[in-house]
Design a protein around this motif. Structure first.
Motif, PDB file in Angstrom:
ATOM      1  N   ALA A 294       9.457  -6.508  -6.947  1.00  0.00           N
ATOM      2  CA  ALA A 294       9.230  -6.864  -8.353  1.00  0.00           C
ATOM      3  C   ALA A 294       8.485  -5.753  -9.079  1.00  0.00           C
ATOM      4  O   ALA A 294       7.439  -5.295  -8.643  1.00  0.00           O
ATOM      5  CB  ALA A 294       8.432  -8.171  -8.437  1.00  0.00           C
ATOM      6  N   GLY A 295       9.048  -5.307 -10.194  1.00  0.00           N
ATOM      7  CA  GLY A 295       8.394  -4.308 -11.029  1.00  0.00           C
ATOM      8  C   GLY A 295       8.666  -2.874 -10.650  1.00  0.00           C
ATOM      9  O   GLY A 295       8.188  -1.963 -11.320  1.00  0.00           O
ATOM     10  N   GLY A 296       9.428  -2.627  -9.585  1.00  0.00           N
ATOM     11  CA  GLY A 296       9.748  -1.252  -9.224  1.00  0.00           C
ATOM     12  C   GLY A 296       8.530  -0.405  -8.930  1.00  0.00           C
ATOM     13  O   GLY A 296       8.413   0.728  -9.398  1.00  0.00           O
ATOM     14  N   GLN A 297       7.602  -0.934  -8.111  1.00  0.00           N
ATOM     15  CA  GLN A 297       6.341  -0.254  -7.870  1.00  0.00           C
ATOM     16  C   GLN A 297       6.273   0.515  -6.551  1.00  0.00           C
ATOM     17  O   GLN A 297       5.470   1.427  -6.398  1.00  0.00           O
ATOM     18  CB  GLN A 297       5.201  -1.288  -7.884  1.00  0.00           C
ATOM     19  N   GLY A 298       7.092   0.126  -5.568  1.00  0.00           N
ATOM     20  CA  GLY A 298       6.914   0.634  -4.215  1.00  0.00           C
ATOM     21  C   GLY A 298       6.958   2.136  -4.074  1.00  0.00           C
ATOM     22  O   GLY A 298       6.005   2.761  -3.604  1.00  0.00           O
TER      23      GLY A 298
END
Length: 507
Positions: A294-298
């Motif tokens: 979720a949110g493209g954070q990795g």
């Protein structure tokens, strides 16, 4: 390889960026990976604004923006119809030179990083596996299996584990990785398709509990599908095909899939390593923290880890800091990782929750509420600051001190520009520097000159006030462009004390 100063295990984005930054700072690196070559498939897509800001230091930002795709809007679908359209156009206007959501697939991203690393004369050594790891007071010793099957002991001052969620480095160090695993099975597919959802925008299907999102890629008709599988099909994940999971997306979003370039299934964990450092070895990226997509954070968080550690390692190896500086890596990055896991958990649990009430909230309330919230400037700014990671700060941590205006030690330096100057221009140099917005006193000018610290003086303008900067104050900027010291007075005593107390030499 006897002159290697940092051995990097893992050649994904985190390891490649660490190798690039260290090479840029004059550190001799060796990077190995047990894979046969760079990845040809990937899940990570988003390159956040903070990553692009930092990529300016490697002259990468313009290339990523040019090769990627800017997403103008996100669409929420319910029962086969668009229920809401959320504009992302210039959502971060005035806050960053990159006020948009950038899509650039990880496999293409890695190829670019490898190409740039070759420019420093560094080649990734593929088919090279870590077998054992030991340490003493002077070095880390990594037993490696080379491509020809022979084994080698690589002795280095420092080692970085960037080798993913199943990290061999983390296991060799005996560091725990507490957390859990989401029950959902994810699938990802790179497709050539047509239909109303192939318009260059992001599309998300909110029906039921099977989350499906269509991410646009550069080029006509190219898209990445990411979804979840929740029913009995998830029990046989190893046998799933695209045809087994694609019916909802095709029916609800009227997709016509003409070609599947690749397809994969996976499970997602939410875990944070108990330590990010043990003596001379460090954990970065997925080796240190994994969470919901979720949110493209990795990927961006792993890149942030690499940049945070790179300048600190370079400082220690070049004799400009003591080993104690490296302790701040875990302090700064672990706190962020723990907050990120908690936040993405909440978002993902809402999107994927089962039950009649959860379904009503997701399909009826969410589209209306999000449309209204995104129309509010403060909400748009908050969401962008959070997702783009430009709001990440290291306040109240060992390397952060002082306040001037609305800027605290530990903050990302606010972007301020007008027709005459851009205060981010000088940040392309990864070094300590001092910024003054207004007038710089003679003492400060002399102090910086004597220590060869670049001093950037900007004529005071309304843009600086709007960014929260204080007139005539000075800001000591770290090599990774975060504010180390914010000082409202022009006294150099605070600068002298900052470096002395932390045993740092700026040059």
């Amino acid at each position: 390889m006897n002159d290697t100063e940092v051995l990097i295990i893992g050649a994904g984005p985190t390891g490649l960026v660490l190798a690039l930054w260290l090479s840029r700072l004059g550190v001799k690196v060796r990077i190995v990976d047990k894979a046969t070559g760079p990845g040809t498939t990937s899940r990570a897509l988003a390159v956040q604004a903070r990553t692009l800001e930092l990529y300016r230091q490697l002259d990468l930002a313009d290339t990523v923006v040019e090769r990627g795709h800017q997403v103008p809007a996100a669409n929420l679908w319910v029962r086969g119809q668009k229920a809401a359209k959320l504009s992302l156009q210039n959502i971060g206007a005035g806050m960053t030179p990159y006020p948009f959501l950038e899509i650039y697939p990880q496999d293409e991203h890695e190829k670019l990083l490898i190409e740039r690393l070759q420019g420093f004369g560094v080649e990734v050594q593929w088919n090279t596996e870590l077998l054992e790891l030991s340490q003493d007071e002077e070095q880390a010793v990594a037993r490696l299996r080379l491509p020809d099957g022979h084994e080698e002991d690589c002795r280095v001052p420092y080692l970085a584990g960037c080798d993913g969620a199943r990290s061999a480095v983390r296991k060799a160090l005996g560091i725990g990785f507490p957390g859990g695993t989401y029950q959902q099975v994810f699938y990802v597919a790179d497709v050539q398709a047509s239909g109303p959802a192939l318009d260059g925008e992001l599309h998300v299907d909110l029906d039921e509990a099977d989350f499906v999102a269509v991410f646009p890629l550069a080029g006509t008709g190219r898209a990445r599908l990411i979804g979840t599988v929740r029913d009995e099909r998830a029990e046989h994940v190893e046998n799933l095909t695209f045809e087994d999971v694609s019916s909802r997306a095709i029916e609800h979003m009227q997709l016509q899939v003409e070609q599947v370039n690749w397809f994969s299934t996976y499970r997602v964990h939410h875990r944070v390593a108990q330590q990010f450092r043990r003596h001379r070895a460090f954990l970065l990226g997925d080796a240190a923290h994994v969470h919901s997509p979720a949110g493209g954070q990795g990927m961006n968080t792993g890149i942030g880890d690499a940049i945070n550690l790179a300048w600190k390692l370079a400082s220690v190896l070049h004799g400009k800091a003591t080993d104690e500086l490296l302790d701040s890596f875990e302090i700064e990055r672990k706190a962020f990782a723990e907050r990120l896991v908690a936040t993405t958990d909440q978002v993902f649990n809402f999107v994927s929750a089962n039950g009649r009430v959860a379904n009503l909230l997701r399909t009826r309330l969410a589209p209306v509420l999000l449309s209204r919230l995104m129309a509010m400037g403060k909400v748009r700014s908050f969401m962008f600051r959070t997702l783009s990671q430009i709001g990440l700060n290291y306040r109240l941590m060992p390397l952060s001190f002082g306040t001037a205006g609305h800027v605290h030690g530990g903050d990302r330096l606010p972007w301020a520009h007008d027709e005459t100057a851009d205060n981010f221009a000088e940040l392309a140099r990864p070094c300590w520097q001092v910024h003054v917005y207004g007038l710089a006193g003679k003492d400060l000018t002399g102090w910086c000159a004597a220590r060869q610290i670049p001093l950037q003086v900007f004529a005071w303008s309304p843009a600086h006030e709007a960014a929260g900067l204080a007139r005539n104050a000075f800001y000591l900027i770290r090599p990774d462009s975060y504010v180390a010291l914010a000082e409202a007075s022009s006294s150099t005593a605070a600068l002298e004390r900052y470096f002395t107390e932390r045993s740092l030499r700026p040059c």
